[in-house]
Design an enzyme around this catalytic site. Structure first.
Site, PDB file in Angstrom:
ATOM      1  N   LYS A  97     116.152  18.566 -40.763  1.00 19.85           N
ATOM      2  CA  LYS A  97     115.732  17.217 -40.360  1.00 19.85           C
ATOM      3  C   LYS A  97     114.832  16.578 -41.426  1.00 19.85           C
ATOM      4  O   LYS A  97     114.997  15.414 -41.756  1.00 19.85           O
ATOM      5  CB  LYS A  97     114.989  17.266 -39.016  1.00 19.85           C
ATOM      6  CG  LYS A  97     115.809  17.875 -37.888  1.00 19.85           C
ATOM      7  CD  LYS A  97     115.075  17.834 -36.551  1.00 19.85           C
ATOM      8  CE  LYS A  97     113.844  18.697 -36.473  1.00 19.85           C
ATOM      9  NZ  LYS A  97     114.096  20.148 -36.383  1.00 19.85           N
TER      10      LYS A  97
ATOM     11  N   ARG B  50     112.171  29.486 -46.366  1.00 21.97           N
ATOM     12  CA  ARG B  50     111.205  28.403 -46.511  1.00 21.97           C
ATOM     13  C   ARG B  50     109.786  28.958 -46.446  1.00 21.97           C
ATOM     14  O   ARG B  50     108.896  28.507 -47.162  1.00 21.97           O
ATOM     15  CB  ARG B  50     111.420  27.375 -45.389  1.00 21.97           C
ATOM     16  CG  ARG B  50     110.514  26.167 -45.486  1.00 21.97           C
ATOM     17  CD  ARG B  50     110.939  25.057 -44.536  1.00 21.97           C
ATOM     18  NE  ARG B  50     110.417  25.237 -43.203  1.00 21.97           N
ATOM     19  CZ  ARG B  50     110.738  24.462 -42.163  1.00 21.97           C
ATOM     20  NH1 ARG B  50     111.618  23.486 -42.286  1.00 21.97           N
ATOM     21  NH2 ARG B  50     110.217  24.677 -40.982  1.00 21.97           N
TER      22      ARG B  50
ATOM     23  N   ARG C  40     110.529  16.242 -28.175  1.00 19.65           N
ATOM     24  CA  ARG C  40     110.893  17.646 -28.076  1.00 19.65           C
ATOM     25  C   ARG C  40     110.958  18.119 -26.630  1.00 19.65           C
ATOM     26  O   ARG C  40     111.266  19.292 -26.387  1.00 19.65           O
ATOM     27  CB  ARG C  40     109.844  18.479 -28.803  1.00 19.65           C
ATOM     28  CG  ARG C  40     110.339  19.157 -30.079  1.00 19.65           C
ATOM     29  CD  ARG C  40     109.145  19.895 -30.642  1.00 19.65           C
ATOM     30  NE  ARG C  40     109.431  20.842 -31.661  1.00 19.65           N
ATOM     31  CZ  ARG C  40     109.396  20.574 -32.979  1.00 19.65           C
ATOM     32  NH1 ARG C  40     109.185  19.360 -33.412  1.00 19.65           N
ATOM     33  NH2 ARG C  40     109.603  21.542 -33.840  1.00 19.65           N
TER      34      ARG C  40
ATOM     35  N   ARG D  63     103.667  27.793 -44.793  1.00 23.74           N
ATOM     36  CA  ARG D  63     103.523  27.549 -43.354  1.00 23.74           C
ATOM     37  C   ARG D  63     103.497  28.877 -42.610  1.00 23.74           C
ATOM     38  O   ARG D  63     104.462  29.633 -42.661  1.00 23.74           O
ATOM     39  CB  ARG D  63     104.697  26.698 -42.848  1.00 23.74           C
ATOM     40  CG  ARG D  63     104.466  25.214 -42.972  1.00 23.74           C
ATOM     41  CD  ARG D  63     105.651  24.422 -42.499  1.00 23.74           C
ATOM     42  NE  ARG D  63     106.015  24.686 -41.113  1.00 23.74           N
ATOM     43  CZ  ARG D  63     106.880  23.946 -40.439  1.00 23.74           C
ATOM     44  NH1 ARG D  63     107.454  22.905 -41.008  1.00 23.74           N
ATOM     45  NH2 ARG D  63     107.183  24.247 -39.189  1.00 23.74           N
TER      46      ARG D  63
ATOM     47  N   ARG E   4     110.001  30.072 -31.657  1.00 26.67           N
ATOM     48  CA  ARG E   4     110.259  28.630 -31.830  1.00 26.67           C
ATOM     49  C   ARG E   4     111.680  28.290 -31.421  1.00 26.67           C
ATOM     50  O   ARG E   4     111.922  27.245 -30.806  1.00 26.67           O
ATOM     51  CB  ARG E   4     110.016  28.229 -33.290  1.00 26.67           C
ATOM     52  CG  ARG E   4     108.543  28.024 -33.596  1.00 26.67           C
ATOM     53  CD  ARG E   4     108.244  28.185 -35.052  1.00 26.67           C
ATOM     54  NE  ARG E   4     108.854  27.174 -35.891  1.00 26.67           N
ATOM     55  CZ  ARG E   4     109.043  27.309 -37.200  1.00 26.67           C
ATOM     56  NH1 ARG E   4     108.693  28.423 -37.808  1.00 26.67           N
ATOM     57  NH2 ARG E   4     109.587  26.345 -37.889  1.00 26.67           N
TER      58      ARG E   4
HETATM   59  P1  ADP Z   1     110.199  22.767 -37.218  1.00 26.78           P
HETATM   60  O1  ADP Z   1     110.517  23.006 -38.652  1.00 26.78           O
HETATM   61  O2  ADP Z   1     109.988  24.024 -36.454  1.00 26.78           O
HETATM   62  O3  ADP Z   1     111.103  21.810 -36.544  1.00 26.78           O
HETATM   63  P2  ADP Z   1     107.894  20.987 -37.062  1.00 26.78           P
HETATM   64  O4  ADP Z   1     107.262  20.842 -38.382  1.00 26.78           O
HETATM   65  O5  ADP Z   1     108.654  19.832 -36.514  1.00 26.78           O
HETATM   66  O6  ADP Z   1     108.751  22.275 -37.183  1.00 26.78           O
HETATM   67  O7  ADP Z   1     106.813  21.444 -35.980  1.00 26.78           O
HETATM   68  C1  ADP Z   1     106.003  22.583 -36.153  1.00 26.78           C
HETATM   69  C2  ADP Z   1     105.261  22.911 -34.846  1.00 26.78           C
HETATM   70  O8  ADP Z   1     104.481  21.782 -34.422  1.00 26.78           O
HETATM   71  C3  ADP Z   1     106.151  23.226 -33.647  1.00 26.78           C
HETATM   72  O9  ADP Z   1     106.560  24.564 -33.599  1.00 26.78           O
HETATM   73  C4  ADP Z   1     105.199  22.839 -32.482  1.00 26.78           C
HETATM   74  O10 ADP Z   1     104.234  23.845 -32.268  1.00 26.78           O
HETATM   75  C5  ADP Z   1     104.483  21.623 -32.996  1.00 26.78           C
HETATM   76  N1  ADP Z   1     105.175  20.367 -32.638  1.00 26.78           N
HETATM   77  C6  ADP Z   1     105.774  19.508 -33.513  1.00 26.78           C
HETATM   78  N2  ADP Z   1     106.298  18.456 -32.858  1.00 26.78           N
HETATM   79  C7  ADP Z   1     106.051  18.659 -31.530  1.00 26.78           C
HETATM   80  C8  ADP Z   1     106.349  17.943 -30.334  1.00 26.78           C
HETATM   81  N3  ADP Z   1     107.034  16.783 -30.382  1.00 26.78           N
HETATM   82  N4  ADP Z   1     105.938  18.441 -29.149  1.00 26.78           N
HETATM   83  C9  ADP Z   1     105.247  19.583 -29.098  1.00 26.78           C
HETATM   84  N5  ADP Z   1     104.944  20.336 -30.174  1.00 26.78           N
HETATM   85  C10 ADP Z   1     105.318  19.882 -31.392  1.00 26.78           C
END
Ligand code: ADP
Length: 191
Positions: free
Chosen positions: A14, A128, A89, A134, A146
């Site tokens: 994404k 990654r 989400r 991260r 996750r």
């Molecule tokens: P990924 O690469 O896992 O899609 P993101 O960078 O989008 O990761 O998000 C990392 C973390 O931030 C998630 O695992 C969650 O803990 C938190 N997070 C991000 N966006 C949301 C959301 N919309 N609702 C709840 N938690 C979120």
């Protein structure tokens, strides 16, 4: 306005595709993951609370991310449109986003889901994790958590947009360029 929800599990691509979409369509990129990581960097109270959950591979509470998105929409009133990346989400977040946009006489144009199987996701995230720093990418147990959170809480968000005839899905496997072409074709069709 062109308002896209870019959807898909962690590691689906994404963020990468968002960068290309910003360039081509002049949209504002709203990534709740990036916004939360920024709060952590700034050492805010919100960031400290969110970090515990993020490091464990769990979602942060709906009201936290909804509040952050609401602030960003207010701060970008003249935008051509937005890419929502990693948000909504949960179904509650999707409902909140609909009403936030409605109060601005706007709406989601289309959801584009990137489909990638679990084995490939785990492989990409571990890779990654080696470079990104991260903590949630470095540990196989957290990655699986996750993906489980995604399947339990986030996958149902697709149904929310299907019910509005706004859901489309494309393969997230292949070259970055080819995937971007598929996304552009969906936008040309829907926008
Ligand atoms: P990924 O690469 O896992 O899609 P993101 O960078 O989008 O990761 O998000 C990392 C973390 O931030 C998630 O695992 C969650 O803990 C938190 N997070 C991000 N966006 C949301 C959301 N919309 N609702 C709840 N938690 C979120």
């Amino acid at each position: 306005m062109l308002n896209l929800v870019l959807f898909g599990p962690p590691g689906a691509g994404k963020g990468t595709q968002s960068q290309h979409l910003i360039e081509k369509y002049g949209l504002i990129h709203l990534s709740t993951g990036d916004l939360l990581r920024n709060e952590i960097l700034q050492g805010t109270e919100l960031g400290l609370e969110a970090k515990k959950l993020m490091d464990a591979g769990m979602l942060v509470p709906d009201e936290v991310v909804i509040g952050m998105i609401s602030n960003k929409l207010d701060a970008n009133r003249d935008a051509e449109g937005f890419i929502f990346d990693g948000f909504p989400r949960t179904v509650a977040q999707a409902e909140a986003l609909d009403s936030l946009l409605k109060s601005k006489d706007s709406a989601i144009t289309v959801m584009i889901a990137l489909e990638v199987n679990d084995d490939e996701l785990e492989h990409r995230l571990l890779l990654r994790g080696k470079g990104s720093g991260r903590p949630d990418d470095a540990n196989p147990e957290v990655i699986r958590r996750r993906i489980k959170e995604y399947n339990d809480k986030t996958a149902p968000v697709a149904g929310f947009y299907k019910a509005q005839n706004k859901f489309t899905s494309i393969s997230g496997i292949g070259s970055i360029h080819d995937i971007f072409d598929s996304i552009s074709a969906v936008i040309a069709d829907k926008a």
